[in-house]
Design a protein around this motif. Sequence first.
Motif, PDB file in Angstrom:
ATOM      1  N   ILE A 274       0.832  -1.207   0.000  1.00  0.00           N
ATOM      2  CA  ILE A 274       0.000   0.000   0.000  1.00  0.00           C
ATOM      3  C   ILE A 274       0.867   1.258   0.000  1.00  0.00           C
ATOM      4  O   ILE A 274       0.553   2.236  -0.686  1.00  0.00           O
ATOM      5  N   GLU A 275       1.973   1.249   0.720  1.00  0.00           N
ATOM      6  CA  GLU A 275       2.893   2.396   0.682  1.00  0.00           C
ATOM      7  C   GLU A 275       3.411   2.626  -0.732  1.00  0.00           C
ATOM      8  O   GLU A 275       3.466   3.773  -1.204  1.00  0.00           O
ATOM      9  N   GLU A 276       3.794   1.564  -1.413  1.00  0.00           N
ATOM     10  CA  GLU A 276       4.289   1.694  -2.786  1.00  0.00           C
ATOM     11  C   GLU A 276       3.187   2.148  -3.737  1.00  0.00           C
ATOM     12  O   GLU A 276       3.435   2.947  -4.647  1.00  0.00           O
TER      13      GLU A 276
ATOM     14  N   SER B 149      -7.828  12.222  -7.030  1.00  0.00           N
ATOM     15  CA  SER B 149      -8.602  11.846  -5.858  1.00  0.00           C
ATOM     16  C   SER B 149      -8.828  10.342  -5.921  1.00  0.00           C
ATOM     17  O   SER B 149      -9.291   9.826  -6.932  1.00  0.00           O
ATOM     18  N   TYR B 150      -8.491   9.660  -4.850  1.00  0.00           N
ATOM     19  CA  TYR B 150      -8.652   8.209  -4.866  1.00  0.00           C
ATOM     20  C   TYR B 150      -8.990   7.681  -3.484  1.00  0.00           C
ATOM     21  O   TYR B 150      -8.822   8.363  -2.491  1.00  0.00           O
ATOM     22  N   GLU B 151      -9.500   6.477  -3.466  1.00  0.00           N
ATOM     23  CA  GLU B 151      -9.722   5.764  -2.218  1.00  0.00           C
ATOM     24  C   GLU B 151      -9.142   4.374  -2.382  1.00  0.00           C
ATOM     25  O   GLU B 151      -9.125   3.826  -3.482  1.00  0.00           O
ATOM     26  N   ILE B 152      -8.651   3.840  -1.292  1.00  0.00           N
ATOM     27  CA  ILE B 152      -8.131   2.477  -1.281  1.00  0.00           C
ATOM     28  C   ILE B 152      -9.036   1.670  -0.360  1.00  0.00           C
ATOM     29  O   ILE B 152      -9.201   2.011   0.804  1.00  0.00           O
TER      30      ILE B 152
ATOM     31  N   THR C  15      -3.066  -8.722   9.489  1.00  0.00           N
ATOM     32  CA  THR C  15      -3.406  -7.975   8.277  1.00  0.00           C
ATOM     33  C   THR C  15      -4.376  -6.834   8.560  1.00  0.00           C
ATOM     34  O   THR C  15      -4.135  -5.688   8.162  1.00  0.00           O
ATOM     35  N   LEU C  16      -5.473  -7.113   9.231  1.00  0.00           N
ATOM     36  CA  LEU C  16      -6.472  -6.087   9.498  1.00  0.00           C
ATOM     37  C   LEU C  16      -5.914  -4.987  10.402  1.00  0.00           C
ATOM     38  O   LEU C  16      -6.127  -3.796  10.146  1.00  0.00           O
ATOM     39  N   GLU C  17      -5.178  -5.357  11.420  1.00  0.00           N
ATOM     40  CA  GLU C  17      -4.554  -4.382  12.322  1.00  0.00           C
ATOM     41  C   GLU C  17      -3.626  -3.446  11.542  1.00  0.00           C
ATOM     42  O   GLU C  17      -3.633  -2.231  11.746  1.00  0.00           O
TER      43      GLU C  17
ATOM     44  N   LEU D  96      -2.369   1.786   8.693  1.00  0.00           N
ATOM     45  CA  LEU D  96      -2.148   2.544   7.466  1.00  0.00           C
ATOM     46  C   LEU D  96      -3.228   3.601   7.277  1.00  0.00           C
ATOM     47  O   LEU D  96      -2.948   4.718   6.844  1.00  0.00           O
ATOM     48  N   GLU D  97      -4.449   3.252   7.609  1.00  0.00           N
ATOM     49  CA  GLU D  97      -5.540   4.220   7.507  1.00  0.00           C
ATOM     50  C   GLU D  97      -5.239   5.453   8.353  1.00  0.00           C
ATOM     51  O   GLU D  97      -5.393   6.586   7.893  1.00  0.00           O
ATOM     52  N   LYS D  98      -4.790   5.239   9.575  1.00  0.00           N
ATOM     53  CA  LYS D  98      -4.465   6.361  10.461  1.00  0.00           C
ATOM     54  C   LYS D  98      -3.316   7.201   9.902  1.00  0.00           C
ATOM     55  O   LYS D  98      -3.342   8.425   9.975  1.00  0.00           O
TER      56      LYS D  98
END
Length: 91
Positions: free
Chosen positions: A27-29, A42-45, A56-58, A63-65
Motif C-alpha cells: 500500500i505504501e508503494e 482523488s482516490y480511495e483504497i 493484516t487487518l490491524e 495505514l488508515e491512520k
Amino acid sequence: MVQIDSYRKLSILIPVYNEEILVTEAIEELIAGLELALPGLSYEIIVAENGSSDRTLELAYELEKRFEENRSWSKVAIGMLVVLLAIRLRG
C-alpha cells in the motif's frame, strides 16, 4: 504531466487474506506511485479483508491512520462486498 479532472475519483480494491508480510509495503508503494504518476488524483483504497488470522487487518487500520489526512480510505469485509456487488449488478 497527465491532466486530472477534479471531479473524478479512482477506487482501488485490494482483497487481502493473511497478508501481514506484504500489506504495508504494497500500500505504501501504491500510494507513492499514484502521487508520483498522477498528482492531484482523488482516490480511495478499499482493503477488503476476509477474516485473516494474522495482523493484516490491524496493519490496514494503522495505514488508515497514517494516511487519513491525505486520502479517503474505507475497509469492507469481502463477504459483504460480494453481496453489495451482486445487488448492484442486478440493478
